[in-house]
Each structure stands twice: as structure tokens, then as C-alpha cells.
Scaffold this motif. Structure first.
Motif, PDB file in Angstrom:
ATOM      1  N   TRP A  45       0.774  -1.006  -0.049  1.00  0.00           N
ATOM      2  CA  TRP A  45      -0.005  -0.069   0.257  1.00  0.00           C
ATOM      3  C   TRP A  45       0.891   1.289   0.012  1.00  0.00           C
ATOM      4  O   TRP A  45       0.405   2.376  -0.615  1.00  0.00           O
ATOM      5  N   ILE A  63     -13.897   0.795   5.195  1.00  0.00           N
ATOM      6  CA  ILE A  63     -14.256   1.514   3.919  1.00  0.00           C
ATOM      7  C   ILE A  63     -14.093   3.029   4.277  1.00  0.00           C
ATOM      8  O   ILE A  63     -13.309   3.625   3.273  1.00  0.00           O
ATOM      9  N   ASP A  64     -14.498   3.522   5.320  1.00  0.00           N
ATOM     10  CA  ASP A  64     -14.107   4.772   5.529  1.00  0.00           C
ATOM     11  C   ASP A  64     -12.315   5.275   5.705  1.00  0.00           C
ATOM     12  O   ASP A  64     -12.396   6.438   5.111  1.00  0.00           O
ATOM     13  N   LEU A  91     -10.549   5.789  -9.806  1.00  0.00           N
ATOM     14  CA  LEU A  91     -10.726   5.474  -8.154  1.00  0.00           C
ATOM     15  C   LEU A  91     -10.765   4.196  -8.025  1.00  0.00           C
ATOM     16  O   LEU A  91     -10.458   3.905  -6.801  1.00  0.00           O
ATOM     17  N   GLU A  92     -11.326   3.290  -8.624  1.00  0.00           N
ATOM     18  CA  GLU A  92     -11.630   1.911  -8.323  1.00  0.00           C
ATOM     19  C   GLU A  92     -10.214   1.322  -8.104  1.00  0.00           C
ATOM     20  O   GLU A  92     -10.064   0.343  -7.303  1.00  0.00           O
ATOM     21  N   TYR A 149      -8.638   2.517  -4.808  1.00  0.00           N
ATOM     22  CA  TYR A 149      -9.023   1.850  -3.543  1.00  0.00           C
ATOM     23  C   TYR A 149      -8.725   0.460  -3.469  1.00  0.00           C
ATOM     24  O   TYR A 149      -8.326  -0.299  -2.354  1.00  0.00           O
ATOM     25  N   ASP A 165      -7.056  -1.902  -0.222  1.00  0.00           N
ATOM     26  CA  ASP A 165      -7.924  -2.939   0.112  1.00  0.00           C
ATOM     27  C   ASP A 165      -7.111  -3.994   0.368  1.00  0.00           C
ATOM     28  O   ASP A 165      -6.121  -4.341   0.211  1.00  0.00           O
ATOM     29  N   ILE A 167      -6.952   7.594   0.536  1.00  0.00           N
ATOM     30  CA  ILE A 167      -6.937   8.129  -0.790  1.00  0.00           C
ATOM     31  C   ILE A 167      -7.024   9.822  -0.782  1.00  0.00           C
ATOM     32  O   ILE A 167      -6.236  10.385  -1.347  1.00  0.00           O
ATOM     33  N   ASN A 168      -8.035  10.149  -0.144  1.00  0.00           N
ATOM     34  CA  ASN A 168      -8.283  11.610   0.039  1.00  0.00           C
ATOM     35  C   ASN A 168      -7.072  12.356   0.687  1.00  0.00           C
ATOM     36  O   ASN A 168      -6.848  13.715  -0.096  1.00  0.00           O
ATOM     37  N   MET A 193     -10.251   3.694   4.147  1.00  0.00           N
ATOM     38  CA  MET A 193      -9.639   3.570   2.977  1.00  0.00           C
ATOM     39  C   MET A 193      -9.969   4.934   2.167  1.00  0.00           C
ATOM     40  O   MET A 193      -9.029   5.417   1.390  1.00  0.00           O
ATOM     41  N   MET A 194     -11.368   5.399   2.155  1.00  0.00           N
ATOM     42  CA  MET A 194     -11.602   6.631   1.580  1.00  0.00           C
ATOM     43  C   MET A 194     -10.642   7.815   1.887  1.00  0.00           C
ATOM     44  O   MET A 194      -9.894   8.437   1.319  1.00  0.00           O
TER      45      MET A 194
END
Length: 245
Positions: free
Chosen positions: A92, A145-146, A131-132, A135, A139, A152-153, A148-149
Motif C-alpha cells: 500500500w 471503507i471509510d 478511483l476503483e 481503492y 483494500d 486516498i483523499n 480507505m477513503m
């Protein structure tokens, strides 16, 4: 709600009818011409009239394909994500490091992209695919999931903010006809007069001791990026410093 707010984004609109003569333009051709224009002359050169002239058509004909300049910018920004490869990453951290440098490289290729707002780019075909892919980098490493967002953000926001500063410095140097160090030397007498008042002891330390002003843009970008990645690493299970929320 106004018609402007109710209008669907450009990718959600029904395609033009297949009946009758084939359209002279496509959204892809329009977007590529707009990107080329902004790359060459900057975002201020982009008007529907100018773009229509570049495409060899009339302004009203162009409006049959894109209803506003906002539509056009969404198309342009989405197109720039087509340029970015999607390599596999062994971990990652390497993936997010790659992401940040890709964002910087994209902005340096297309400086106008850092000066425009395109809130719906991620709903375009290239943006959503990108974006896919992003993620997928984070992953399966123990983040929900939050998180992960947020990872990235956070990297995306750092990279965009840093490259905007870098491009602003380049524009300032170009406007003054001097490089960054020349610009600083030209204003050194004014800065020394401020420091001489004794009112800014911390700023004086920055001027005398800080290494950051002497880093290259690449070194400065990398320095900040590593700290961002260090922070994300504390979110991982087993880091010893993981905090929820």
C-alpha cells in the motif's frame, strides 16, 4: 431547484440519436482540443467561441454537444486520467507513493488542471476507473471503507496542494522574469528590515535555520509525502498507535 442544478452531469445525458447524419464532433474530440488549447495557452484562453474556432465549427454547433463551460472542464479533467497507467503495487505504501507522484506529474503536464474546479470528474469513465484502481491499493490492509477513503483523499489532497504551491511559484517567477532564488534576493532587503524589528523571532529562525526553502521542488514534495504516509501507517492494525474515528 434551478434548471442549472437539476441538469444531469454530461455523462448521464442520453446519447445523441443514431438517426440522421453522423455528428461532426464527438465529446472525446472536443475534450482533446480543449486540453491542447489549455496546455498551450492556459485556462484563460478557453472559451466556447475560441474552442469552436479550433475545431472548425460554430459556437452554437459546439453547444449541441456541451451545454456549458463546466461540462467542458469535467470532460477535460476526466480525459487527463486516461494518461495514467495502472501498475500493480507490492504494498500500500508504494502504491500511495506512486499515486502522489502521478498527481504531481499530471499537474505539471497540465498546469491548468490545478486551477479549475471539476467536482464530478470521478463520475467520468476515466475518473471512476481510476478511483476503483486506487481503492484496490488500500483494500485488504486492515482499514475499513471509510479509512480507505480517507487515506486516498489525504494523499490526493496533499499532492494537489503541494503542486499548486509549486506551480504558483513558477507563475510568480515567470511573471517577474526571475527564478525563485533571484526573486528572494530581490526582496531580501525588505525581509531583513522586517526581521530587524525584533517582532518576528520565529520567522527569523525560519529565514536563518530552515532547510525547506533550499530544497528542490521534488525534495520538498517527497519530504512532505513521507510524513503523510507515516501518518496513514499509524491507522493500520498492529501499528501500536491506531486510533478509531
Amino acid at each position: 431547484m434551478s434548471d442549472e442544478k437539476a441538469r444531469p452531469i454530461i455523462w448521464a445525458r442520453p446519447p445523441r440519436s443514431a438517426r440522421g447524419p453522423q455528428p461532426a464532433l464527438t465529446l472525446d474530440r472536443i475534450a482533446r482540443a480543449a486540453v491542447a488549447l489549455c496546455d498551450a495557452e492556459g485556462p484563460d484562453a478557453l472559451t466556447m467561441r475560441r474552442l469552436a474556432a479550433e475545431l472548425g465549427t460554430g459556437t452554437m454547433s459546439l453547444y449541441r454537444y456541451v451545454q456549458s463551460k463546466d461540462d467542458l472542464i469535467d470532460l477535460m479533467v476526466d480525459l487527463t486520467f486516461e494518461e495514467i497507467d495502472r501498475p500493480a503495487h507490492p504494498d500500500w505504501r508504494g502504491g500511495l507513493h506512486w499515486l502522489a507522484h502521478q498527481i504531481r506529474a499530471r499537474a505539471l503536464r497540465h498546469p491548468w488542471a490545478a486551477q479549475v474546479d471539476a467536482p464530478y470528474f470521478f463520475l467520468g469513465p476515466n475518473g471512476i476507473e481510476f478511483l476503483e484502481y486506487l481503492y484496490g491499493i488500500v483494500d485488504g490492509i486492515g482499514l475499513d471503507i471509510d479509512e480507505m477513503m480517507r487515506a486516498i483523499n489525504l494523499v490526493y489532497a496533499y499532492a494537489e496542494g503541494a503542486v499548486r504551491q509549486e506551480l504558483a511559484a513558477e507563475r510568480r517567477a515567470a511573471a517577474s522574469g526571475a527564478g525563485e532564488e533571484e526573486w528572494m534576493r530581490a526582496h531580501s532587503a525588505y525581509v531583513r528590515s522586517l526581521m530587524g524589528t525584533g517582532r518576528y523571532p520565529l520567522m527569523q529562525r525560519v529565514m536563518l535555520e530552515a532547510e525547506q526553502p533550499h530544497m528542490t521542488p521534488e525534495e520538498n514534495f517527497e519530504y512532505g509525502l513521507q510524513r503523510v504516509l507515516d501518518g496513514i501507517e499509524t491507522w493500520l492494525p498492529g501499528s501500536g498507535t491506531r486510533k478509531s474515528g
